[in-house]
Design an enzyme around this catalytic site. Structure first.
Site, PDB file in Angstrom:
ATOM      1  N   GLY A 164       3.847  -3.026  10.918  1.00  0.00           N
ATOM      2  CA  GLY A 164       2.406  -3.111  10.702  1.00  0.00           C
ATOM      3  C   GLY A 164       1.662  -3.229  12.021  1.00  0.00           C
ATOM      4  N   ARG A 165       1.337  -4.459  12.400  1.00  0.00           N
ATOM      5  CA  ARG A 165       0.703  -4.750  13.681  1.00  0.00           C
ATOM      6  C   ARG A 165       1.331  -6.014  14.251  1.00  0.00           C
ATOM      7  NH1 ARG A 165      -0.827  -0.291  13.728  1.00  0.00           N
ATOM      8  NH2 ARG A 165      -2.939   0.539  13.960  1.00  0.00           N
TER       9      ARG A 165
ATOM     10  N   GLY B  30       0.839  -1.193   0.000  1.00  0.00           N
ATOM     11  CA  GLY B  30       0.000   0.000   0.000  1.00  0.00           C
ATOM     12  C   GLY B  30       0.871   1.239   0.000  1.00  0.00           C
TER      13      GLY B  30
ATOM     14  N   GLU C 123       0.608  -5.207  23.312  1.00  0.00           N
ATOM     15  CA  GLU C 123       1.263  -3.958  23.743  1.00  0.00           C
ATOM     16  C   GLU C 123       0.594  -3.410  25.002  1.00  0.00           C
ATOM     17  OE1 GLU C 123       1.268  -1.292  20.405  1.00  0.00           O
ATOM     18  OE2 GLU C 123       2.392  -2.671  19.157  1.00  0.00           O
TER      19      GLU C 123
ATOM     20  N   HIS D  90       6.353   1.124  19.299  1.00  0.00           N
ATOM     21  CA  HIS D  90       5.245   1.496  18.407  1.00  0.00           C
ATOM     22  C   HIS D  90       5.279   3.000  18.110  1.00  0.00           C
ATOM     23  CE1 HIS D  90       0.884   0.305  17.146  1.00  0.00           C
ATOM     24  NE2 HIS D  90       1.429   1.155  16.286  1.00  0.00           N
TER      25      HIS D  90
ATOM     26  N   SER E  79       0.626  -8.911  -1.690  1.00  0.00           N
ATOM     27  CA  SER E  79      -0.496  -8.079  -1.269  1.00  0.00           C
ATOM     28  C   SER E  79      -1.778  -8.857  -1.525  1.00  0.00           C
ATOM     29  CB  SER E  79      -0.527  -6.747  -2.038  1.00  0.00           C
ATOM     30  OG  SER E  79       0.313  -5.781  -1.439  1.00  0.00           O
TER      31      SER E  79
END
Length: 332
Positions: free
Chosen positions: A248-249, A170, A278, A296, A191
């Site tokens: 990302g996550r 992206g 987290e 983060h 992707s």
């Protein structure tokens, strides 16, 4: 994470704060202090001391919420806010928001848009260089061995010319690719859909991408399809000299398997800005010299905070004026 620079608050107009549009703030957005300094003359920010019920204003009167990625905006929380019509998240991702509940309730969502792309891409490349060239580990070595007669430090890996697999091409992934092209890296990607406008080789799955790459850079969103997409099989395919960077996550990686693969020497190293739970970080990672950890903070710079505050305020103003949102998230 850098502390925000103090911003002079604007001249306060001559009206009572109680008459301003109410905006409930959930979580602790990094931009909150600057947001209050810049826009307290336009909005009345409601910040709970403990629970939502600690607010002086009735929950039934709140139509706008600002939330950070650290606050799960669940169906139960949304249910406490019967007049809620707009959620503005200060993050690029929306996995902390119950999108289905918002869709059913007709609640609009505004995100951070592409404002984080440059910052996150810069950090992703920095983390890749750090973990492959052992920059942080070398810094610790010098600080603790400065009086040694000789230095003996393990070799790192060259970054330029490597095959870098980007997961999620992206706006952030494209910026990472552009930066790494300058290093002479060969860019590969996976992707949700193949992109006809880019020249990089496309891989249908992360496993095949990992088997062909020297490093993976994770830039995609977290959802049910991508959760734990980097599992043990993917890590073993990446190999003993392979590296993972995650901006990302945290949930994109099976964290328990990552710890095990790192401890067993099955992969070369990892650089992580995000974690599954987290702010809790697996304690095993803290002592590993082939691991780089950041809190983060990839998206946040002094410049970005100002831009983020502006887009948050503009979205709220657009909503209150019955105008299209500036960075609306399409939830169907």
């Amino acid at each position: 994470m850098e502390e925000e620079k103090e911003v002079e608050p604007p001249q306060q107009p001559n009206h009572h704060n109680q008459d301003l549009p109410q905006v409930l703030v959930l979580g602790s957005p990094t931009c909150l202090q600057t947001l209050k300094q810049l826009y307290s003359h336009k909005f009345r920010f409601l910040i709970p001391n403990t629970s939502l019920h600690s607010l002086s204003a009735p929950l039934s009167s709140i139509s706008v919420v600002i939330c950070s990625a650290s606050f799960p905006l669940t169906a139960s929380v949304i249910g406490l806010l019967p007049s809620l019509r707009l959620v503005v998240t200060t993050s690029a991702g929306t996995d902390h928001i119950d999108l289905n509940e918002c869709r059913c309730r007709g609640i609009q969502i505004a995100g951070a848009g592409k404002f984080f792309s440059d910052e996150v891409a810069d950090m992703a490349v920095g983390l890749l260089i750090d973990v492959m060239r052992k920059v942080s580990a070398a810094d610790r070595f010098v600080r603790t061995s400065c009086e040694s007669a000789t230095w003996s430090f393990p070799l790192g890996y060259k970054v330029s010319g490597k095959r870098i697999g980007i997961v999620g091409l992206g706006s952030i992934g494209m910026e990472v690719a552009k930066r790494l092209e300058c290093f002479g890296c060969n860019i590969l990607y996976h992707s949700k859909h193949k992109k006809s406008t880019v020249p990089y080789p496309f891989y249908n799955n992360v496993l095949d991408l990992a088997a062909t790459s020297n490093a993976l850079v994770l830039c995609c969103a977290l959802n049910e399809e991508t959760r734990h997409m980097v599992n043990r099989e993917v890590m073993l395919a990446l190999g003993k000299e392979g590296f993972i960077v995650n901006v990302g996550r945290g949930g994109l990686i099976d964290e328990k398997q990552l710890v095990k693969c790192l401890m067993d020497g099955e992969i070369g190293g990892a650089a992580l800005d995000v974690f599954e739970d987290e702010p809790n970080v697996p304690k095993e990672l803290l002592s590993m010299d082939n691991v780089v950890l950041t809190p983060h903070c990839a998206a946040f710079t002094t410049e970005c905070i100002i831009k983020l505050c502006e887009v948050v305020a503009r979205n709220i103003e657009a909503f209150l004026s019955d105008m299209p949102l500036i960075t609306q998230v399409n939830i169907g």
